[in-house]
Scaffold this motif. Structure first.
Motif, PDB file in Angstrom:
ATOM      1  N   ARG A 196       0.822  -1.203   0.000  1.00  0.00           N
ATOM      2  CA  ARG A 196       0.000   0.000   0.000  1.00  0.00           C
ATOM      3  C   ARG A 196       0.858   1.255   0.000  1.00  0.00           C
ATOM      4  O   ARG A 196       1.943   1.288   0.560  1.00  0.00           O
ATOM      5  CB  ARG A 196      -0.898   0.008   1.229  1.00  0.00           C
ATOM      6  N   LEU A 197       0.305   2.290  -0.597  1.00  0.00           N
ATOM      7  CA  LEU A 197       0.970   3.591  -0.575  1.00  0.00           C
ATOM      8  C   LEU A 197       0.677   4.269   0.752  1.00  0.00           C
ATOM      9  O   LEU A 197      -0.417   4.127   1.312  1.00  0.00           O
ATOM     10  CB  LEU A 197       0.457   4.466  -1.725  1.00  0.00           C
ATOM     11  N   THR A 198       1.641   5.025   1.238  1.00  0.00           N
ATOM     12  CA  THR A 198       1.435   5.792   2.468  1.00  0.00           C
ATOM     13  C   THR A 198       0.478   6.943   2.195  1.00  0.00           C
ATOM     14  O   THR A 198       0.225   7.300   1.039  1.00  0.00           O
ATOM     15  CB  THR A 198       2.774   6.377   2.968  1.00  0.00           C
ATOM     16  N   GLN A 199      -0.010   7.546   3.269  1.00  0.00           N
ATOM     17  CA  GLN A 199      -0.891   8.705   3.122  1.00  0.00           C
ATOM     18  C   GLN A 199      -0.175   9.814   2.353  1.00  0.00           C
ATOM     19  O   GLN A 199      -0.750  10.441   1.470  1.00  0.00           O
ATOM     20  CB  GLN A 199      -1.336   9.212   4.499  1.00  0.00           C
ATOM     21  N   ALA A 200       1.104  10.028   2.667  1.00  0.00           N
ATOM     22  CA  ALA A 200       1.878  11.064   1.971  1.00  0.00           C
ATOM     23  C   ALA A 200       1.991  10.757   0.478  1.00  0.00           C
ATOM     24  O   ALA A 200       1.872  11.655  -0.357  1.00  0.00           O
ATOM     25  CB  ALA A 200       3.267  11.180   2.588  1.00  0.00           C
ATOM     26  N   ALA A 201       2.207   9.481   0.142  1.00  0.00           N
ATOM     27  CA  ALA A 201       2.313   9.098  -1.268  1.00  0.00           C
ATOM     28  C   ALA A 201       0.979   9.290  -1.981  1.00  0.00           C
ATOM     29  O   ALA A 201       0.945   9.768  -3.119  1.00  0.00           O
ATOM     30  CB  ALA A 201       2.788   7.649  -1.381  1.00  0.00           C
ATOM     31  N   ARG A 209       0.883  20.640  -0.786  1.00  0.00           N
ATOM     32  CA  ARG A 209       0.782  19.745   0.379  1.00  0.00           C
ATOM     33  C   ARG A 209       1.214  20.417   1.665  1.00  0.00           C
ATOM     34  O   ARG A 209       0.824  19.981   2.740  1.00  0.00           O
ATOM     35  CB  ARG A 209       1.639  18.493   0.163  1.00  0.00           C
ATOM     36  N   GLY A 210       2.066  21.434   1.564  1.00  0.00           N
ATOM     37  CA  GLY A 210       2.549  22.123   2.764  1.00  0.00           C
ATOM     38  C   GLY A 210       3.728  21.438   3.434  1.00  0.00           C
ATOM     39  O   GLY A 210       4.115  21.811   4.532  1.00  0.00           O
TER      40      GLY A 210
END
Length: 184
Positions: A89-94, A116-117
């Motif tokens: 799975r991709l991370t939330q950031a990805a 994204r900041g």
């Protein structure tokens, strides 16, 4: 052979384990300071030993040199390992970074980070390595590298084109939707 040198077969195995492309016998002979004929014989013996033992790898002479390859009978297992590794799975950031790129492409790293900041450089490298994004030229004003999604991205999401991405407006807070309408 000097006292501190390993046996020729062990030395060949160690070298061939780390190469990215086939290595010529003459190169191996020079490196190990052994006659080319001796290196040739040792390589053939190693290849035969691996084959006779039914190992999961083979030593092959190809493209003017020698290199290890996965044994044909093990290819399905290796393929499953490689593809399962891509299923993580991709991370939330990805996911956030990929979303910004998908909806704003072509887009620079700096623009993605600004939206994204947070700095997105590492995540973008990961997405590039996973084949989900790719370079898409340079911004004519800033000369920054631009990024876009790949065909693999569309394939993984089951889309034929970016036009099939869902509209964002229903998911945005009202004040952001208003700003987008004014500036859009």
């Amino acid at each position: 052979m000097t006292d501190d040198m390993p046996p020729i077969k062990a030395a060949l195995e160690a070298i061939l384990l780390v190469v990215d492309e086939p290595v010529a016998e003459i190169t191996l002979a020079q490196l190990l300071e052994h006659p080319t004929a001796e290196v040739h014989a040792a390589l053939r013996e190693l290849a035969a030993e691996y084959r006779d033992q039914g190992r999961g790898f083979e030593l092959r002479e190809i493209a003017g040199g020698w290199r290890y390859y996965t044994a044909e009978h093990c290819a399905p297992v290796v393929e499953r390992f490689v593809t399962d590794g891509q299923q993580t799975r991709l991370t939330q950031a990805a996911l956030e970074t990929l979303s910004v790129i998908a909806y704003r492409q072509p887009v620079s790293r700096a623009r993605v980070s600004a939206i994204r900041g947070v700095n997105s450089d590492g995540v973008m490298r990961t997405l590039t390595l996973r084949g989900l994004i790719q370079e898409a030229g340079q911004d004519p004003e800033s000369q920054a590298t631009l990024y876009r999604t790949t065909g693999y991205f569309l394939e993984r999401l089951g889309l034929n084109s970016l036009d099939e991405l869902p509209e964002l407006a229903p998911y945005l807070p009202d004040e952001i939707s208003d700003i987008e309408e004014i500036h859009g």
